[in-house]
Design a protein around this motif. Structure first.
Motif, PDB file in Angstrom:
ATOM      1  N   LEU A 136      -0.626  -8.004   9.371  1.00  0.00           N
ATOM      2  CA  LEU A 136      -0.486  -6.708   8.725  1.00  0.00           C
ATOM      3  C   LEU A 136      -0.498  -5.630   9.788  1.00  0.00           C
ATOM      4  N   ILE A 137       0.481  -4.731   9.746  1.00  0.00           N
ATOM      5  CA  ILE A 137       0.454  -3.567  10.629  1.00  0.00           C
ATOM      6  C   ILE A 137       0.476  -2.304   9.768  1.00  0.00           C
ATOM      7  N   ARG A 138      -0.340  -1.357  10.128  1.00  0.00           N
ATOM      8  CA  ARG A 138      -0.415  -0.089   9.402  1.00  0.00           C
ATOM      9  C   ARG A 138       0.498   0.923  10.070  1.00  0.00           C
ATOM     10  N   LEU A 139       1.229   1.667   9.269  1.00  0.00           N
ATOM     11  CA  LEU A 139       2.196   2.635   9.769  1.00  0.00           C
ATOM     12  C   LEU A 139       1.610   4.037   9.732  1.00  0.00           C
ATOM     13  N   THR A 140       1.801   4.771  10.813  1.00  0.00           N
ATOM     14  CA  THR A 140       1.400   6.167  10.828  1.00  0.00           C
ATOM     15  C   THR A 140       2.356   6.964   9.939  1.00  0.00           C
ATOM     16  N   PRO A 141       1.962   8.153   9.525  1.00  0.00           N
ATOM     17  CA  PRO A 141       2.892   8.969   8.727  1.00  0.00           C
ATOM     18  C   PRO A 141       4.238   9.172   9.422  1.00  0.00           C
ATOM     19  N   ARG A 142       4.225   9.338  10.751  1.00  0.00           N
ATOM     20  CA  ARG A 142       5.486   9.508  11.467  1.00  0.00           C
ATOM     21  C   ARG A 142       6.323   8.243  11.419  1.00  0.00           C
ATOM     22  N   ALA A 143       5.676   7.079  11.569  1.00  0.00           N
ATOM     23  CA  ALA A 143       6.408   5.815  11.526  1.00  0.00           C
ATOM     24  C   ALA A 143       6.999   5.570  10.147  1.00  0.00           C
ATOM     25  N   ARG A 144       6.260   5.948   9.099  1.00  0.00           N
ATOM     26  CA  ARG A 144       6.782   5.747   7.737  1.00  0.00           C
ATOM     27  C   ARG A 144       8.055   6.545   7.513  1.00  0.00           C
ATOM     28  N   ALA A 165      11.149   0.007  16.216  1.00  0.00           N
ATOM     29  CA  ALA A 165      12.122  -1.059  15.987  1.00  0.00           C
ATOM     30  C   ALA A 165      11.869  -2.229  16.929  1.00  0.00           C
ATOM     31  N   ASP A 166      11.568  -1.927  18.192  1.00  0.00           N
ATOM     32  CA  ASP A 166      11.309  -2.986  19.162  1.00  0.00           C
ATOM     33  C   ASP A 166      10.057  -3.771  18.796  1.00  0.00           C
ATOM     34  N   ARG A 167       9.023  -3.071  18.330  1.00  0.00           N
ATOM     35  CA  ARG A 167       7.784  -3.741  17.941  1.00  0.00           C
ATOM     36  C   ARG A 167       8.015  -4.683  16.763  1.00  0.00           C
ATOM     37  N   LEU A 168       8.794  -4.256  15.776  1.00  0.00           N
ATOM     38  CA  LEU A 168       9.064  -5.102  14.621  1.00  0.00           C
ATOM     39  C   LEU A 168       9.913  -6.317  15.013  1.00  0.00           C
ATOM     40  N   LEU A 169      10.830  -6.133  15.934  1.00  0.00           N
ATOM     41  CA  LEU A 169      11.602  -7.277  16.428  1.00  0.00           C
ATOM     42  C   LEU A 169      10.686  -8.271  17.130  1.00  0.00           C
ATOM     43  N   LEU A 186       2.895  -2.858   6.530  1.00  0.00           N
ATOM     44  CA  LEU A 186       3.865  -3.945   6.429  1.00  0.00           C
ATOM     45  C   LEU A 186       3.148  -5.266   6.660  1.00  0.00           C
ATOM     46  N   VAL A 187       3.515  -6.282   5.874  1.00  0.00           N
ATOM     47  CA  VAL A 187       2.964  -7.620   6.030  1.00  0.00           C
ATOM     48  C   VAL A 187       4.120  -8.575   6.266  1.00  0.00           C
ATOM     49  N   ASP A 235       0.830  -1.207   0.000  1.00  0.00           N
ATOM     50  CA  ASP A 235       0.000   0.000   0.000  1.00  0.00           C
ATOM     51  C   ASP A 235       0.864   1.257   0.000  1.00  0.00           C
ATOM     52  N   GLY A 236       1.885   1.234  -0.877  1.00  0.00           N
ATOM     53  CA  GLY A 236       2.746   2.400  -0.989  1.00  0.00           C
ATOM     54  C   GLY A 236       3.572   2.673   0.244  1.00  0.00           C
TER      55      GLY A 236
END
Length: 461
Positions: A32-40, A59-63, A24-25, A19-20
């Motif tokens: 699937l997690i959706r990223l806020t504009p700040r996270a992107r 970073a901790d959440r993705l780990l 992230l999947v 989704d541009g």
């Protein structure tokens, strides 16, 4: 506890930006997690560098989700990391001498003699290298021997390594970098075959398919993922996380048990293939076969301690129905399996509503799930359930067909990937002997424990 400034993570190879870049999947299980504009904005390509609280949190959440891995070359390094080396050994003075020559100097080395038949030879090697010798009067096994050594460790880190291993100069320093993450309790390298003269066909197969070799890609060690356990043939541990040590009652599977207990306690275990340790693999057929069988006997004791982790296969309800339809081998099998997969893709697409091309992504995820389910079914038929498969083949043409397809598909895919330097016939024989030995061990342990827990697949949502 948060990740320190300078910590860098990179999206796992299984993680896709969709989704541009707004979502992230990936992960295990896939989500699937959706990223806020700040996270992107924190993502630089496929990397995130920790600079503040927001980047540390992402970073901790993705780990935690298994969607990213630390970039070990960018992790903070400790100039002189304090660690001790613990070596359990029984006899093997030649291998011990080779190992101690590779561990370097400047840190304590503790050799635990687990009731050697020739203790003088072991003591002489330990003295030659200036190692402290701890002697056990009765053979207690590798887990208890490591615990005996651990009791003498006064440094914050302990390196456990077996006597038939050789360390590279950068093995331990590389693994120590992972402890910049305060939640990491254990880090393990890739275990490769010890370089040397060409062994026989079993040796070449083992160099390519060793049970200790967890592959080319970094990963979080966690049940239900591609790296569900890690060997402590070589491992670096945070001592204050090992409050209970190894389970001294286990003669096999003690490393799996330790990994799973640490994970249950909220710690992280990392597999880092850029750090390597060479292992002297078994190359004699009888010795190799027996070792594979012994590995299998650890299944039931682990099932008693970790019933939620031990299943030989984990299937979603839809993938179980998909496999059942295919294994029935009826005229309706393919249409029903296709309908199950199609319905699953539609259900996933609804969950992806709001992203671009949700149906395309859903089809891809369903296909990945179907391939994974087929791989697990193949392993059940040829490895964990081989006695049932053999019995069924004596009475059922469909069973013979399913077993032949599973074995041939497994051989075709694995032989191409492993590049063991063996022709398909010898590779196939070694592959089936591997499965035969391990599966026999699992069934022996199940019979001894009077339980089928280690043989039952788990249906998970």
């Amino acid at each position: 506890m948060t990740l320190p400034v300078g910590f860098v993570v990179e999206l796992d190879r299984h993680t896709r930006a969709v989704d541009g870049g707004r979502a992230l999947v990936g992960g295990f299980p896939t989500r699937l997690i959706r990223l806020t504009p700040r996270a992107r904005r924190l993502l630089a390509g496929r990397r995130i560098a920790v600079r503040d609280a927001a980047s540390a949190l992402l970073a901790d959440r993705l780990l935690e989700l298994g969607m990213a891995n630390p970039v070990v070359s960018a992790l903070p390094a400790q100039p002189h990391p304090p660690y001790s080396v613990v070596v359990p050994v029984r006899d093997r003075p030649r291998q011990l001498d080779r190992l101690l020559g590779s561990v370097g100097t400047g840190h304590p080395v503790i050799v635990v003699d687990d009731a050697s038949r020739r203790p003088a030879a072991v003591a002489a090697v330990a003295a030659l290298h200036g190692a402290r010798l701890v002697t056990l009067p009765v053979n207690a096994g590798p887990a208890a021997a490591r615990n005996a050594g651990l009791r003498h460790v006064t440094t914050p880190f302990a390196v456990f390594t077996d006597s038939d291993v050789v360390l590279h100069p950068d093995t331990v320093p590389t693994l120590l970098r992972h402890f910049a993450d305060p939640r990491v309790a254990l880090a393990v390298p890739r275990i490769t075959g010890l370089p040397g003269p060409a062994d026989g066909w079993i040796g070449r197969y083992e160099n390519a398919r060793s049970s200790l070799d967890l592959g080319h890609h970094p990963a979080a060690v966690r049940p239900g993922s591609p790296v569900s356990w890690a060997s402590t043939a070589c491992a670096v541990a945070r001592v204050d996380a090992l409050t209970d040590g190894f389970d001294g009652s286990l003669r096999v599977g003690e490393d799996v048990d330790l990994c799973w207990r640490l994970i249950k306690q909220g710690h992280r275990v990392r597999y880092e293939p850029s750090a390597r340790a060479a292992h002297e693999h078994r190359a004699r057929l009888d010795d190799w076969f027996l070792r594979k069988l012994v590995y299998g006997t650890g299944a039931q004791p682990l099932a008693e301690r970790h019933p939620e982790f031990i299943a030989p296969a984990e299937l979603a309800p839809w993938s179980a129905a998909f496999l059942a339809a295919l294994l029935a081998q009826r005229r309706w099998s393919l249409p029903v399996a296709g309908a199950v997969a199609g319905a699953t893709a539609l259900r996933i697409a609804r969950k992806l509503d709001g992203t671009s091309h949700p149906h395309r992504l859903a089809l891809r995820l369903t296909a990945i799930g179907a391939v994974g389910a087929l791989g697990q079914a193949s392993a059940l038929l040829t490895r964990h359930w081989w006695p049932l498969t053999a019995l069924a083949c004596t009475a059922s043409r469909r069973a013979r067909r399913a077993a032949a397809v599973a074995a041939l598909a497994d051989l075709t895919l694995e032989h191409r990937r492993d590049r063991a330097g063996l022709d398909p016939v010898r590779y196939g024989v070694a592959r089936r002997l591997d499965d035969l030995a391990y599966g026999t061990g699992v069934w022996l342990s199940a019979a001894k424990g009077r339980s089928t827990a280690a043989l039952r697949p788990r249906i998970v949502r």
